[in-house]
Write a protein that holds these residues in place. Structure first.
Motif, PDB file in Angstrom:
ATOM      1  N   GLN A   1     -32.185 -25.994  22.951  1.00  0.00           N
ATOM      2  CA  GLN A   1     -34.346 -26.229  22.710  1.00  0.00           C
ATOM      3  C   GLN A   1     -34.768 -25.471  23.554  1.00  0.00           C
ATOM      4  O   GLN A   1     -35.211 -25.138  22.824  1.00  0.00           O
TER       5      GLN A   1
ATOM      6  N   LEU B   1     -35.459 -20.490  18.478  1.00  0.00           N
ATOM      7  CA  LEU B   1     -35.877 -21.145  17.254  1.00  0.00           C
ATOM      8  C   LEU B   1     -34.769 -20.954  15.968  1.00  0.00           C
ATOM      9  O   LEU B   1     -34.568 -21.765  14.971  1.00  0.00           O
TER      10      LEU B   1
ATOM     11  N   ASN C   1     -33.205 -23.744  14.000  1.00  0.00           N
ATOM     12  CA  ASN C   1     -33.255 -23.697  12.429  1.00  0.00           C
ATOM     13  C   ASN C   1     -31.951 -23.823  12.151  1.00  0.00           C
ATOM     14  O   ASN C   1     -31.444 -24.852  10.975  1.00  0.00           O
TER      15      ASN C   1
ATOM     16  N   LYS D   1     -30.532 -27.729  13.069  1.00  0.00           N
ATOM     17  CA  LYS D   1     -31.435 -28.745  11.804  1.00  0.00           C
ATOM     18  C   LYS D   1     -31.224 -28.828  10.273  1.00  0.00           C
ATOM     19  O   LYS D   1     -30.564 -29.453   9.646  1.00  0.00           O
ATOM     20  N   ALA D   2     -30.110 -27.373   9.829  1.00  0.00           N
ATOM     21  CA  ALA D   2     -30.205 -27.057   8.714  1.00  0.00           C
ATOM     22  C   ALA D   2     -28.760 -27.810   8.125  1.00  0.00           C
ATOM     23  O   ALA D   2     -28.459 -28.702   7.130  1.00  0.00           O
TER      24      ALA D   2
ATOM     25  N   LEU E   1     -35.400 -33.399  12.416  1.00  0.00           N
ATOM     26  CA  LEU E   1     -35.698 -32.818  11.836  1.00  0.00           C
ATOM     27  C   LEU E   1     -37.388 -32.027  12.571  1.00  0.00           C
ATOM     28  O   LEU E   1     -37.375 -30.823  12.341  1.00  0.00           O
TER      29      LEU E   1
ATOM     30  N   ASN F   1     -38.312 -28.669  17.683  1.00  0.00           N
ATOM     31  CA  ASN F   1     -39.246 -26.978  17.749  1.00  0.00           C
ATOM     32  C   ASN F   1     -38.281 -26.762  19.319  1.00  0.00           C
ATOM     33  O   ASN F   1     -37.489 -27.362  19.885  1.00  0.00           O
TER      34      ASN F   1
END
Length: 342
Positions: free
Chosen positions: A88, A97, A101, A104-105, A329, A332
């Protein structure tokens, strides 16, 4: 908190904090089943350092490839994973990022828990691939952007007891190397060159206030750069090898003495060294000798696990997973993430 660190876990780790796109699968936080790394060193070498926007774009190109490679190499299926651990922060926001991301996906697509990881805890837990951690302990983390002493009473417990006030050790290595005309990354180049020279130049050591566990390498970096510029202006030939050796000795001496000062102040059972600069041969040699003299068990990762990789993120993520850390989700990237938050 008492953790069942022997519980069998399968964690996919993802790391994109700077210029390495990496994914790894780790079992029980101690066994690497797969560790895929796509390096960008050759890309950034032409610029003399990492270009954030370029790094981010290459992460986008490589992230799916390394994740698929890690899963294929591990020989397990997505359903075998207990969680996906991702860096993170801290790091370059654009680079972070991409990894966040992607994680998360994948977590959403496969219904797998998502675990956030602090990059520095990853470096610390790279040592668990070598030896089980014995608490309480002190970890010296030395990398391109960080020089910190961290006291740990237990798994997942972090107290920063010393930190850099300006340039980190790795930054100083890169800036001195650039001034000497050495290619990026500067750390390995200075280490290589130093073996051919003598530590004949008396560069400064910054000790700060008496008893301080903080670090400062800005003055040393400036002293070396000024020495090089002044000698060139006088038309004198510079021994790059002697400059490299003298600079490296100064850095190693400060790192070792500050670490031993901390070790004497805290009742510890183990000393860890981690991060990219822990690959430096002088630092490893001097730290090993000092620890042996004081009878302190020392653990340093193998060279392949000193620099950024995803196995260390999975190892730290294993502890986070067992502690019950989860992210939704809305997770960040956080470029200035504090280690105490973990």
């Amino acid at each position: 908190m008492s953790l069942n660190v022997n519980r069998k876990t399968m964690i996919l780790g993802i790391e994109t904090s700077c210029d390495e796109t990496a994914a790894a699968v780790v079992e029980n936080g101690t066994k690497i089943l797969a560790n895929a790394v796509a390096s960008q060193i050759d890309i950034h070498r032409r610029f003399g350092g990492v270009v954030p926007e370029v790094a981010s774009r290459h992460h986008v190109d490589q992230i799916t490839i390394v994740c698929e490679e890690a899963m294929r190499e591990s020989g397990i299926s997505w359903g075998d994973l207990d969680a996906i651990a991702v860096t993170q922060g801290p790091g370059l926001i654009g680079a972070l990022l991409v990894g966040v991301n992607a994680a998360k996906a994948l977590a959403f697509a496969h219904g797998i828990p998502l675990v956030p990881v602090h990059h520095i805890t990853g470096h610390i837990y790279a040592n668990r691939f070598v030896h089980e951690l014995q608490f309480p302990l002190i970890a010296l983390v030395v990398s391109g952007g960080h020089t910190e002493l961290v006291f740990m009473k237990a798994h997942g417990s972090y107290q920063v007891i010393g930190t850099t006030r300006d340039d980190a050790a790795g930054e100083a290595f890169d800036k001195v190397a650039r001034t000497l005309g050495l290619p990026y990354p500067g750390g390995p180049e200075i280490d290589r060159l130093a073996k051919q020279g003598k530590a004949s130049i008396d560069f400064p050591r910054a000790w700060l206030e008496e008893g301080s566990l903080d670090f400062s390498f800005s003055g040393l970096k400036s002293a070396v750069i000024n020495y090089i510029h002044n000698e060139r202006q006088r038309g004198r030939e510079i021994s790059k090898a002697d400059v490299a050796a003298s600079f490296q000795v100064s850095v190693a001496e400060v790192l070792v003495k500050k670490t031993m000062l901390a070790a004497g102040r805290y009742d510890i059972r183990q000393l860890l060294v981690a991060g990219g600069v822990s690959a430096n041969s002088r630092v490893r040699k001097e730290m090993t000798a000092a620890a042996e003299t004081r009878g302190i068990p020392l653990v340093i990762p193998p060279l392949r696990l000193c620099t950024d990789n995803a196995a260390m993120i999975a190892a730290s993520g294993t502890i986070g997973f067992l502690k019950g850390m989860r992210a939704d989700l809305a997770l960040n990237g956080s470029p200035n993430l504090a280690i105490e938050d973990f």
